[in-house]
Enzyme design. Sequence first.
Site, PDB file in Angstrom:
ATOM      1  N   GLY A  92       0.964  -1.060   0.169  1.00 19.64           N
ATOM      2  CA  GLY A  92      -0.022  -0.051  -0.115  1.00 19.64           C
ATOM      3  C   GLY A  92       1.027   1.283  -0.061  1.00 19.64           C
ATOM      4  N   ALA A 145       0.424   4.508  -0.668  1.00 19.63           N
ATOM      5  CA  ALA A 145      -0.163   5.919  -0.607  1.00 19.63           C
ATOM      6  C   ALA A 145       0.528   6.452   0.738  1.00 19.63           C
ATOM      7  CB  ALA A 145      -1.794   5.700  -0.319  1.00 19.63           C
ATOM      8  N   GLY A 161       1.450   4.189   3.900  1.00 16.51           N
ATOM      9  CA  GLY A 161       2.591   3.610   3.334  1.00 16.51           C
ATOM     10  C   GLY A 161       3.729   3.830   3.178  1.00 16.51           C
ATOM     11  N   ASN A 212       2.693  -2.838  -4.174  1.00 14.70           N
ATOM     12  CA  ASN A 212       1.389  -1.998  -4.294  1.00 14.70           C
ATOM     13  C   ASN A 212       0.568  -2.704  -5.492  1.00 14.70           C
ATOM     14  OD1 ASN A 212      -0.042   0.564  -3.466  1.00 14.70           O
ATOM     15  ND2 ASN A 212      -0.036   0.853  -5.654  1.00 14.70           N
ATOM     16  N   LYS A 245      -6.750   0.689   1.615  1.00 17.77           N
ATOM     17  CA  LYS A 245      -8.458   1.098   1.854  1.00 17.77           C
ATOM     18  C   LYS A 245      -8.817  -0.053   2.937  1.00 17.77           C
ATOM     19  CE  LYS A 245     -12.328   2.452  -0.318  1.00 17.77           C
ATOM     20  NZ  LYS A 245     -13.054   2.383  -1.839  1.00 17.77           N
ATOM     21  N   LYS A 248      -8.136   2.028  18.657  1.00 22.40           N
ATOM     22  CA  LYS A 248      -7.941   3.135  17.775  1.00 22.40           C
ATOM     23  C   LYS A 248      -9.267   3.908  17.565  1.00 22.40           C
ATOM     24  CE  LYS A 248      -6.196   5.507  14.139  1.00 22.40           C
ATOM     25  NZ  LYS A 248      -7.249   5.862  13.164  1.00 22.40           N
ATOM     26  N   HIS A 270     -10.351   5.976  20.712  1.00 23.12           N
ATOM     27  CA  HIS A 270      -9.339   7.243  20.452  1.00 23.12           C
ATOM     28  C   HIS A 270      -9.838   7.924  19.304  1.00 23.12           C
ATOM     29  CE1 HIS A 270      -6.326   7.995  17.357  1.00 23.12           C
ATOM     30  NE2 HIS A 270      -5.663   8.585  18.068  1.00 23.12           N
ATOM     31  N   ASN A 271     -10.564   8.927  19.381  1.00 22.19           N
ATOM     32  CA  ASN A 271     -10.738   9.935  18.201  1.00 22.19           C
ATOM     33  C   ASN A 271     -10.968  11.406  18.908  1.00 22.19           C
ATOM     34  OD1 ASN A 271     -13.742  10.673  18.544  1.00 22.19           O
ATOM     35  ND2 ASN A 271     -13.813   8.459  18.651  1.00 22.19           N
ATOM     36  N   GLU A 272     -10.662  12.184  17.766  1.00 20.28           N
ATOM     37  CA  GLU A 272     -10.500  13.675  18.199  1.00 20.28           C
ATOM     38  C   GLU A 272     -11.877  14.519  18.265  1.00 20.28           C
ATOM     39  OE1 GLU A 272      -9.164  11.969  15.825  1.00 20.28           O
ATOM     40  OE2 GLU A 272      -9.696  12.958  14.012  1.00 20.28           O
ATOM     41  N   TYR A 273     -13.019  13.621  18.191  1.00 18.74           N
ATOM     42  CA  TYR A 273     -14.125  14.373  18.139  1.00 18.74           C
ATOM     43  C   TYR A 273     -14.518  15.136  19.144  1.00 18.74           C
ATOM     44  CZ  TYR A 273     -15.725  12.137  13.753  1.00 18.74           C
ATOM     45  OH  TYR A 273     -15.701  11.484  12.424  1.00 18.74           O
ATOM     46  N   HIS A 320     -44.327  -3.381  33.217  1.00 24.49           N
ATOM     47  CA  HIS A 320     -42.943  -3.677  32.937  1.00 24.49           C
ATOM     48  C   HIS A 320     -42.403  -4.097  34.411  1.00 24.49           C
ATOM     49  CE1 HIS A 320     -42.902  -2.878  28.777  1.00 24.49           C
ATOM     50  NE2 HIS A 320     -43.198  -1.775  28.808  1.00 24.49           N
TER      51      HIS A 320
HETATM   52  P1  NBP Z   1      -5.754   5.029   0.909  1.00 27.18           P
HETATM   53  O1  NBP Z   1      -6.824   4.792   2.099  1.00 27.18           O
HETATM   54  O2  NBP Z   1      -5.874   6.271  -0.042  1.00 27.18           O
HETATM   55  O3  NBP Z   1      -5.446   3.930   0.215  1.00 27.18           O
HETATM   56  C1  NBP Z   1      -4.791   3.838  -1.090  1.00 27.18           C
HETATM   57  C2  NBP Z   1      -4.133   2.215  -1.080  1.00 27.18           C
HETATM   58  O4  NBP Z   1      -4.853   1.324  -1.051  1.00 27.18           O
HETATM   59  C3  NBP Z   1      -3.306   2.309  -2.230  1.00 27.18           C
HETATM   60  O5  NBP Z   1      -2.180   1.348  -2.136  1.00 27.18           O
HETATM   61  C4  NBP Z   1      -4.396   1.603  -3.309  1.00 27.18           C
HETATM   62  O6  NBP Z   1      -3.621   0.878  -4.384  1.00 27.18           O
HETATM   63  C5  NBP Z   1      -5.020   0.772  -2.324  1.00 27.18           C
HETATM   64  N1  NBP Z   1      -6.231   0.067  -2.705  1.00 27.18           N
HETATM   65  C6  NBP Z   1      -7.363   0.718  -2.781  1.00 27.18           C
HETATM   66 BR1  NBP Z   1      -7.657   2.288  -2.484  1.00 27.18          BR
HETATM   67  N2  NBP Z   1      -8.302  -0.087  -3.195  1.00 27.18           N
HETATM   68  C7  NBP Z   1      -7.832  -1.360  -3.227  1.00 27.18           C
HETATM   69  C8  NBP Z   1      -8.404  -2.686  -3.658  1.00 27.18           C
HETATM   70  N3  NBP Z   1      -9.621  -2.941  -4.092  1.00 27.18           N
HETATM   71  N4  NBP Z   1      -7.536  -3.843  -3.624  1.00 27.18           N
HETATM   72  C9  NBP Z   1      -6.228  -3.518  -3.338  1.00 27.18           C
HETATM   73  N5  NBP Z   1      -5.724  -2.216  -3.010  1.00 27.18           N
HETATM   74  C10 NBP Z   1      -6.360  -1.277  -3.145  1.00 27.18           C
HETATM   75  O7  NBP Z   1      -4.246   5.148   1.691  1.00 27.18           O
HETATM   76  P2  NBP Z   1      -3.893   6.034   3.044  1.00 27.18           P
HETATM   77  O8  NBP Z   1      -4.443   7.351   3.029  1.00 27.18           O
HETATM   78  O9  NBP Z   1      -2.269   5.959   2.814  1.00 27.18           O
HETATM   79  O10 NBP Z   1      -4.454   5.084   4.016  1.00 27.18           O
HETATM   80  C11 NBP Z   1      -3.909   3.744   4.278  1.00 27.18           C
HETATM   81  C12 NBP Z   1      -4.985   3.186   5.221  1.00 27.18           C
HETATM   82  O11 NBP Z   1      -4.581   3.875   6.673  1.00 27.18           O
HETATM   83  C13 NBP Z   1      -6.211   3.395   5.343  1.00 27.18           C
HETATM   84  O12 NBP Z   1      -6.950   2.251   5.849  1.00 27.18           O
HETATM   85  C14 NBP Z   1      -6.569   4.468   5.858  1.00 27.18           C
HETATM   86  O13 NBP Z   1      -7.838   4.627   6.544  1.00 27.18           O
HETATM   87  C15 NBP Z   1      -5.635   4.457   7.082  1.00 27.18           C
HETATM   88  N6  NBP Z   1      -5.011   5.452   7.662  1.00 27.18           N
HETATM   89  C16 NBP Z   1      -4.872   6.785   7.143  1.00 27.18           C
HETATM   90  C17 NBP Z   1      -4.411   7.815   7.638  1.00 27.18           C
HETATM   91  C18 NBP Z   1      -4.285   9.262   7.082  1.00 27.18           C
HETATM   92  O14 NBP Z   1      -3.996  10.331   7.694  1.00 27.18           O
HETATM   93  N7  NBP Z   1      -4.179   9.223   5.540  1.00 27.18           N
HETATM   94  C19 NBP Z   1      -4.103   7.990   9.053  1.00 27.18           C
HETATM   95  C20 NBP Z   1      -4.244   6.803   9.790  1.00 27.18           C
HETATM   96  C21 NBP Z   1      -4.740   5.544   9.161  1.00 27.18           C
HETATM   97  P3  NBP Z   1      -3.535   1.565  -5.649  1.00 27.18           P
HETATM   98  O15 NBP Z   1      -2.432   2.304  -5.791  1.00 27.18           O
HETATM   99  O16 NBP Z   1      -3.411   0.387  -6.666  1.00 27.18           O
HETATM  100  O17 NBP Z   1      -4.840   2.328  -6.097  1.00 27.18           O
END
Ligand code: NBP
Length: 482
Positions: free
Chosen positions: A12, A14, A17, A35, A78, A185, A188-191, A452
């Site tokens: 992953g 993004a 990762g 990826n 995701k 997790k 733990h949220n900021e709401y 009741h």
């Molecule tokens: P995203 O949540 O945007 O996910 C992107 C990744 O998921 C890419 O590697 C993408 O592959 C892959 N992906 C998707 Br979209 N659909 C897919 C599928 N059907 N099969 C396989 N791979 C798939 O990335 P992120 O923002 O880095 O977050 C990653 C995880 O961490 C998520 O669960 C997110 O909720 C969590 N998270 C995010 C944050 C933040 O601040 N962003 C903080 C804490 C946790 P591809 O490149 O091939 O499309």
Amino acid sequence: MAEAVADIGLIGLAVMGQNLILNMNDHGFTVCAYNRTTSKVDAFLENEAKGTNIVGAHSVQELCAKLKRPRKVVLLVKAGSAVDAFIDQLLPYMEEGDIIIDGGNSHFPDSIRRTEELQKKGILFVGSGVSGGEEGARYGPSLMPGGNPAAWESIKPIFQAIAAKADGEPCCDWVGETGAGHYVKMVHNEYGDMQLISEVYQIMHEGLDLTHDEMAEVFTEWNKGDLDSFLIEITRDILKYKDEDGSALVTKIRDTAGQKGTGKWTGIDSLDRGIPVTLIGEAVYARCLSSLKDERVRASKILEGPKNKKYSGDKKAFVDQLGQALYAAKIVSYAQGFMLMRQAAKDNNWKLNNAGIALMWRGGCIIRSAFLGKIKDAYTNNPELENLLFDPFFQEATAKAQDAWRNVIAQAVILGIPTPALSTALNFYDGLRHEMLPANLLQAQRDYFGAHTYERLDAPGTWVHTNWTGKGGRVAASTYDA
Ligand code: NBP
């Protein structure tokens, strides 16, 4: 056959990762990156990962071949079906004792299911909360791993090395079995914190007519004391931030709040478990109300508010009271969160380490604050603490703040400024400290209209029905809680 060179694999590429891989690389671990869209592997190796020890793979098979045993693979994709899809792809290339770690924002029931299903196949599953966004992932997130405890020894050195540090200690420890990591997790949220800060902002802005620079000053001061936290710090910076015309940018932002679901999940879960996590509930509803912008605009023109909309007393003294109200309400918010985790632990047979959880949130994540150190102390002093508000430190802190807290809410009511979170916190506090609540009348009403039954105070365990009108029959409804 590729050589097993990597300590850990990550799927992953993004934002989360890539940054987590770079963080692991900085700490001396060799990471293999993969990826779904494999062109991103090449782009990553040629750019961000250039000159590092990071290696890449173009298939799940190649990834597994490059991993030292037991294989450890982190998924940062995701949440939902993508996680299951990758688990299915990995299984043919894994063997007993290998570890799959889901670091995405998965819902905890999925992590319970995955831990149990993979255990049957000899694979150790870990569902880990990862918090702190992009910067956290890169330089030190808060990590909340749970799942199969047999995985912990192998992943501990990597996880604790890359996690944020608070007072020199890693903001990462084993949370508990099956879905405990993702559960913690979620809670733990900021709401709650964000809603409380926003209410205080509205009172200062609308009721006290403070300028944004004056408010930034207040937040600067607050950040030096009990309220010292990331959210207070960024609020200070946001209030100071000017648009091109020199006015505060925040005043130009449409007042409709978005949400991605963790607050809602926590609220629903608290209803399911019967635990009053009212701050998160109110915070979610406040966001819902904010998004009814058009309806609010219409209402603002026809619904009457109080004549007096400005505070006429000593503003400086009132700002001090606002800080105390914010602190007391925040204590209640965390007390409610720990009550919920306590119940979830009971329901799922998790042994949660509350002091460890407070430490995990102490750094690296959005709710990080000095205050969490006090919560850690409370649970270290008494791991069986029934309620955070029973800890002597927090008991005294709320007692000290309560007059100010009550006055803030009273003034907000008089001025017509909404304070759903500040108020619900005080209502909870007052409800909790009442030995007797009016549920006696409620039980009588339920018995009156629905037979009741009710339990008598002078005969605990004895459930009786009264024929309140003289006209009803003798038959009562069965007693159960839905
Ligand atoms: P995203 O949540 O945007 O996910 C992107 C990744 O998921 C890419 O590697 C993408 O592959 C892959 N992906 C998707 Br979209 N659909 C897919 C599928 N059907 N099969 C396989 N791979 C798939 O990335 P992120 O923002 O880095 O977050 C990653 C995880 O961490 C998520 O669960 C997110 O909720 C969590 N998270 C995010 C944050 C933040 O601040 N962003 C903080 C804490 C946790 P591809 O490149 O091939 O499309």
